[in-house]
Scaffold this motif. Structure first.
Motif, PDB file in Angstrom:
ATOM      1  N   LEU A  74       0.755  -1.378   0.063  1.00 54.10           N
ATOM      2  CA  LEU A  74      -0.088   0.223   0.016  1.00 54.10           C
ATOM      3  C   LEU A  74       0.781   1.305  -0.254  1.00 54.10           C
ATOM      4  O   LEU A  74       0.283   2.498  -0.310  1.00 54.10           O
ATOM      5  CB  LEU A  74      -0.906   0.023   1.385  1.00 54.10           C
ATOM      6  N   HIS A  75       2.218   1.182   0.227  1.00 49.18           N
ATOM      7  CA  HIS A  75       2.813   2.364   0.350  1.00 49.18           C
ATOM      8  C   HIS A  75       2.796   3.341  -0.507  1.00 49.18           C
ATOM      9  O   HIS A  75       2.852   4.703  -0.328  1.00 49.18           O
ATOM     10  CB  HIS A  75       4.390   1.778   0.465  1.00 49.18           C
ATOM     11  N   ASP A  76       2.742   3.217  -1.853  1.00 48.81           N
ATOM     12  CA  ASP A  76       2.811   4.251  -3.174  1.00 48.81           C
ATOM     13  C   ASP A  76       1.362   5.075  -3.153  1.00 48.81           C
ATOM     14  O   ASP A  76       0.980   5.631  -4.028  1.00 48.81           O
ATOM     15  CB  ASP A  76       3.373   3.738  -4.271  1.00 48.81           C
ATOM     16  N   GLY A  77       0.213   4.078  -2.528  1.00 46.28           N
ATOM     17  CA  GLY A  77      -1.142   4.571  -2.505  1.00 46.28           C
ATOM     18  C   GLY A  77      -1.745   4.155  -3.804  1.00 46.28           C
ATOM     19  O   GLY A  77      -2.989   4.278  -4.134  1.00 46.28           O
ATOM     20  N   GLU A  78      -1.160   3.266  -4.794  1.00 51.48           N
ATOM     21  CA  GLU A  78      -1.828   2.843  -6.216  1.00 51.48           C
ATOM     22  C   GLU A  78      -2.955   1.934  -5.929  1.00 51.48           C
ATOM     23  O   GLU A  78      -4.123   2.079  -6.294  1.00 51.48           O
ATOM     24  CB  GLU A  78      -0.709   2.167  -6.746  1.00 51.48           C
ATOM     25  N   VAL A  79      -2.753   0.875  -4.877  1.00 51.19           N
ATOM     26  CA  VAL A  79      -3.737   0.101  -4.616  1.00 51.19           C
ATOM     27  C   VAL A  79      -4.990   0.847  -3.719  1.00 51.19           C
ATOM     28  O   VAL A  79      -6.279   0.615  -4.108  1.00 51.19           O
ATOM     29  CB  VAL A  79      -3.274  -1.268  -3.721  1.00 51.19           C
ATOM     30  N   ASN A 113      -1.346  10.544  -3.146  1.00 56.30           N
ATOM     31  CA  ASN A 113      -1.864   9.334  -3.577  1.00 56.30           C
ATOM     32  C   ASN A 113      -2.912   8.856  -2.328  1.00 56.30           C
ATOM     33  O   ASN A 113      -3.995   8.371  -2.340  1.00 56.30           O
ATOM     34  CB  ASN A 113      -1.355   8.154  -4.197  1.00 56.30           C
ATOM     35  N   ILE A 114      -2.185   8.563  -1.319  1.00 62.04           N
ATOM     36  CA  ILE A 114      -2.836   8.047  -0.091  1.00 62.04           C
ATOM     37  C   ILE A 114      -3.576   9.150   0.278  1.00 62.04           C
ATOM     38  O   ILE A 114      -4.818   8.654   0.730  1.00 62.04           O
ATOM     39  CB  ILE A 114      -1.622   7.858   1.009  1.00 62.04           C
ATOM     40  N   SER A 115      -3.498  10.259   0.662  1.00 62.27           N
ATOM     41  CA  SER A 115      -4.475  11.331   0.949  1.00 62.27           C
ATOM     42  C   SER A 115      -5.713  11.442   0.110  1.00 62.27           C
ATOM     43  O   SER A 115      -7.008  11.862   0.564  1.00 62.27           O
ATOM     44  CB  SER A 115      -3.797  12.816   1.014  1.00 62.27           C
ATOM     45  N   PHE A 116      -5.547  11.098  -1.270  1.00 62.10           N
ATOM     46  CA  PHE A 116      -6.834  10.887  -2.014  1.00 62.10           C
ATOM     47  C   PHE A 116      -7.877   9.638  -1.456  1.00 62.10           C
ATOM     48  O   PHE A 116      -9.019  10.059  -1.419  1.00 62.10           O
ATOM     49  CB  PHE A 116      -6.563  10.585  -3.580  1.00 62.10           C
ATOM     50  N   PHE A 117      -7.213   8.579  -1.115  1.00 60.49           N
ATOM     51  CA  PHE A 117      -8.130   7.871  -0.679  1.00 60.49           C
ATOM     52  C   PHE A 117      -8.626   8.058   0.683  1.00 60.49           C
ATOM     53  O   PHE A 117      -9.720   7.906   0.875  1.00 60.49           O
ATOM     54  CB  PHE A 117      -7.161   6.370  -0.371  1.00 60.49           C
ATOM     55  N   ASP A 136       0.782   7.194   8.920  1.00 63.82           N
ATOM     56  CA  ASP A 136       0.582   6.004   9.574  1.00 63.82           C
ATOM     57  C   ASP A 136       0.804   4.744   8.807  1.00 63.82           C
ATOM     58  O   ASP A 136       1.412   3.666   8.936  1.00 63.82           O
ATOM     59  CB  ASP A 136      -0.881   5.742  10.104  1.00 63.82           C
ATOM     60  N   LEU A 137       0.506   5.101   7.302  1.00 63.80           N
ATOM     61  CA  LEU A 137       0.895   4.158   6.296  1.00 63.80           C
ATOM     62  C   LEU A 137       2.178   4.208   5.705  1.00 63.80           C
ATOM     63  O   LEU A 137       2.958   3.370   5.613  1.00 63.80           O
ATOM     64  CB  LEU A 137      -0.254   4.401   5.139  1.00 63.80           C
ATOM     65  N   TYR A 138       2.615   5.667   5.342  1.00 61.81           N
ATOM     66  CA  TYR A 138       3.727   5.903   4.378  1.00 61.81           C
ATOM     67  C   TYR A 138       4.751   5.541   5.243  1.00 61.81           C
ATOM     68  O   TYR A 138       6.043   4.965   4.517  1.00 61.81           O
ATOM     69  CB  TYR A 138       3.864   7.391   3.916  1.00 61.81           C
TER      70      TYR A 138
END
Length: 189
Positions: A74-79, A113-117, A136-138
Motif C-alpha cells: 500500500l506504500h505508494d497509494g496505487e492500490v 495518492n494516499i491522501s486521495f483515498f 501511519d501508512l507511508y
C-alpha cells in the motif's frame, strides 16, 4: 512535622517492585502490532478479491509474493486509489482517486495518492477515529490503524455497491443495540 512535608515520605515503586519489563506504551504498541499481523492476510485477500476483476495487472506486480508486507503493497497509494476509484460516481462525485491519481516514485506524489483515498473515506462517511493518517501508512507508524480503516471501508463500500464490493472484512456491525439499564431511583438527580 518535617517528615510530613518531606516529598520522599512515599517510596516510589521501582520496576523490580512492580515486576514489569515494559511500560504501558510498549504494551499497547505490541498489542497493535500483533493485531496487525493476525489481520494482514485477511486484508490482502480482500484487496485481491475486490481489485483483481478490474485490475488484473496490478496483482501480477503487487501481490506476486505472499510474503510481502501489506504496508509495502500500500506504500505508494496505487492500490488504495484503485480501490477508491471503484466507488460509483453518484456516491462520490469528483472522485480524486479516479481523476487525480499519479503513478510515481516520488514520495510527495505517493503521499498525495494516499491522501486521495483518505478523502474518499471521509466522503463516504467513515468515522474520523477509524481513518488513519498518511504517515501511519507511508512511514508504517501505525499499521493496525490502516487495517481498521480498510475494514470500515469494506463495510461502507459494501453498503454502497455490493456488486463490486461483495466482501466485508473485520467485525460485523451490531444490528440490534443493547438496552441501556435504568438508573436506580437513588442515583437519579
Amino acid at each position: 512535622m518535617s517528615s510530613y512535608l518531606n516529598y520522599n515520605r512515599y517510596q516510589q515503586p521501582t520496576k523490580q517492585d512492580q515486576n514489569a519489563n515494559t511500560n504501558l506504551d510498549q504494551d499497547l504498541s505490541n498489542s497493535r502490532s500483533s493485531k496487525y499481523q493476525t489481520n494482514q492476510l485477511e486484508v490482502k485477500k480482500y484487496l485481491k478479491a475486490t481489485l483483481s476483476p478490474h485490475h488484473p495487472q496490478l496483482f501480477q506486480s503487487k501481490f506476486s509474493n505472499d510474503n510481502v508486507d501489506l504496508m509495502d503493497i500500500l506504500h505508494d497509494g496505487e492500490v488504495l486509489c484503485k480501490l477508491g476509484a471503484l466507488l460509483p460516481s453518484s456516491k462520490v462525485p469528483n472522485n480524486p482517486c479516479a481523476s487525480k491519481f499519479k503513478n510515481s516514485k516520488m514520495p510527495f506524489i505517493q503521499m498525495e495518492n494516499i491522501s486521495f483515498f483518505l478523502k474518499i473515506c471521509e466522503a463516504i462517511g467513515l468515522p474520523h477515529d477509524e481513518i488513519f493518517q498518511t504517515i501511519d501508512l507511508y512511514e508504517a507508524k501505525d499499521p493496525y490503524q490502516v487495517i481498521i480503516t480498510l475494514m470500515s471501508f469494506s463495510r461502507l463500500a459494501n453498503s454502497i455497491d455490493s456488486n463490486v464490493f461483495s466482501t466485508v472484512i473485520g467485525p460485523k456491525p451490531v444490528k440490534v443495540k443493547p438496552t441501556v439499564p435504568v438508573k436506580p431511583f437513588k442515583l437519579r438527580s
